[in-house]
Design an enzyme around this catalytic site. Structure first.
Site, PDB file in Angstrom:
ATOM      1  N   HIS A  39       0.783  -1.285  -0.064  1.00  0.00           N
ATOM      2  CA  HIS A  39       0.101   0.024   0.133  1.00  0.00           C
ATOM      3  C   HIS A  39       0.829   1.290  -0.086  1.00  0.00           C
ATOM      4  CE1 HIS A  39      -2.735  -2.955   2.039  1.00  0.00           C
ATOM      5  NE2 HIS A  39      -3.544  -2.513   1.159  1.00  0.00           N
ATOM      6  N   ARG A 195      -3.369 -10.914   3.285  1.00  0.00           N
ATOM      7  CA  ARG A 195      -3.724 -12.163   3.489  1.00  0.00           C
ATOM      8  C   ARG A 195      -2.607 -13.100   3.925  1.00  0.00           C
ATOM      9  NH1 ARG A 195      -9.286 -13.037   2.213  1.00  0.00           N
ATOM     10  NH2 ARG A 195     -10.227 -11.374   1.400  1.00  0.00           N
TER      11      ARG A 195
END
Ligand code: PAF
Length: 292
Positions: A39, A195
């Site tokens: 990100h 994840r």
């Protein structure tokens, strides 16, 4: 400018209007939080291309087809705010579900992007890309940014969003950013993802096999090996390493359709379970057909 966090559309609009009034360009990075270096790479690209950077954190219930996946999705707001501050993001929009879906999720108008949303992740997660397209189009309307930044790790998502923006004439430029990968010795090459947090320490050391397999498949196809047997062998190797493969497939990059004899820009895509975690990755590559 330090990071400002707002939770309402009114506050968001006020901030963006002021920036635009000053003639500043606005970059937007939509996320579901639990932020990591992947990100931050999007934030860095946004800062390079735009004067003001807005990020959003919203775990969008509409794109989860599994209730337990939605409830267990990691929510780490304070940690995320610290990372965004360190990386120079200007505004964080962190709305509640009621702010995003004031008329309820059931009666929300849906945005559905045909063809490209079907198959691959859309095949195993029915309705997922309708949820993504709906929330992203709402966020685009709320933020009114000049450019939006998305990771190429979610290759199908990026393709769905590009198609939606084109079809709906949304005045925003979509910027794809290369997948950020681990450079740690034990996990080198593994695509960074929220994840990965579901993986046990032992699974983490096996997870890089996914990207290594994509590289082997791309190399074999570039060397002229048969696609079907290359994919079958690669899938068998993943299964042997304990992955439960959802799909491992070769598509053309432009629209994720099956490769034809004329296509030269290809992408190999994979989704596989390792323990509890459903991991996805892809590798775009060119094919030189002059020797065919
Ligand atoms: O990639 C994600 O994190 C999400 O799908 C997105 C684009 C923020 C929409 O909820």
């Amino acid at each position: 400018m330090s990071l400002l966090t707002v939770s309402t559309v009114a506050e968001l609009r006020e901030f963006v209007q002021q920036a635009k009034f000053k003639g500043l360009s606005v970059g937007f990075v939509p996320t579901m939080g639990n932020l990591h270096a992947g990100h931050m790479s999007l934030i860095k690209h946004a800062k390079k291309h735009c004067d003001v950077v807005v990020a959003s954190i919203f775990v969008n219930p509409l794109q989860f087809n599994d209730e337990s996946d939605l409830t267990s999705y990691p929510r780490t707001l304070e940690q995320d705010q610290a990372l965004l501050t360190d990386n120079g993001c200007h505004l964080l929009f962190a709305p509640t579900v009621a702010e995003m879906y004031p008329n309820g999720q059931e009666s929300q108008t849906l945005v559905s992007v045909p063809d490209i949303s079907i198959g691959l992740c859309g095949g195993s997660r029915p309705g997922h890309f309708d949820g993504v397209a709906t929330v992203v189009s709402k966020l685009f309307n709320m933020v009114q940014a000049d450019k939006a930044f998305f990771g190429e790790k979610d290759f199908q998502q990026l393709a769905v969003i590009r198609k939606m923006v084109q079809d709906m004439c949304i005045p925003i430029e979509i910027m794809g950013v290369a997948t950020e990968r681990s450079s740690d010795n034990d996990t080198a090459g593994l695509a960074l993802s929220s994840r990965n947090g579901y993986l046990s320490p032992e699974e983490l050391t096996r997870a890089p096999v996914l990207y290594a397999t994509l590289k082997e498949v791309a190399a074999a196809i570039q060397q002229g090996n048969d696609t079907l047997s290359t994919l079958e062998n690669a899938q068998a190797r993943l299964t042997q390493k304990g992955f439960k493969v959802d799909y491992l497939t070769l598509c053309r990059q432009s629209d994720l359709k099956p490769v034809t004899a004329d296509d030269t820009q290809l992408v190999v895509l994979v989704a596989a379970f390792l323990g509890k975690a459903r991991l996805i990755d892809n590798l775009p590559f060119p094919l030189n057909r002059t020797n065919d």
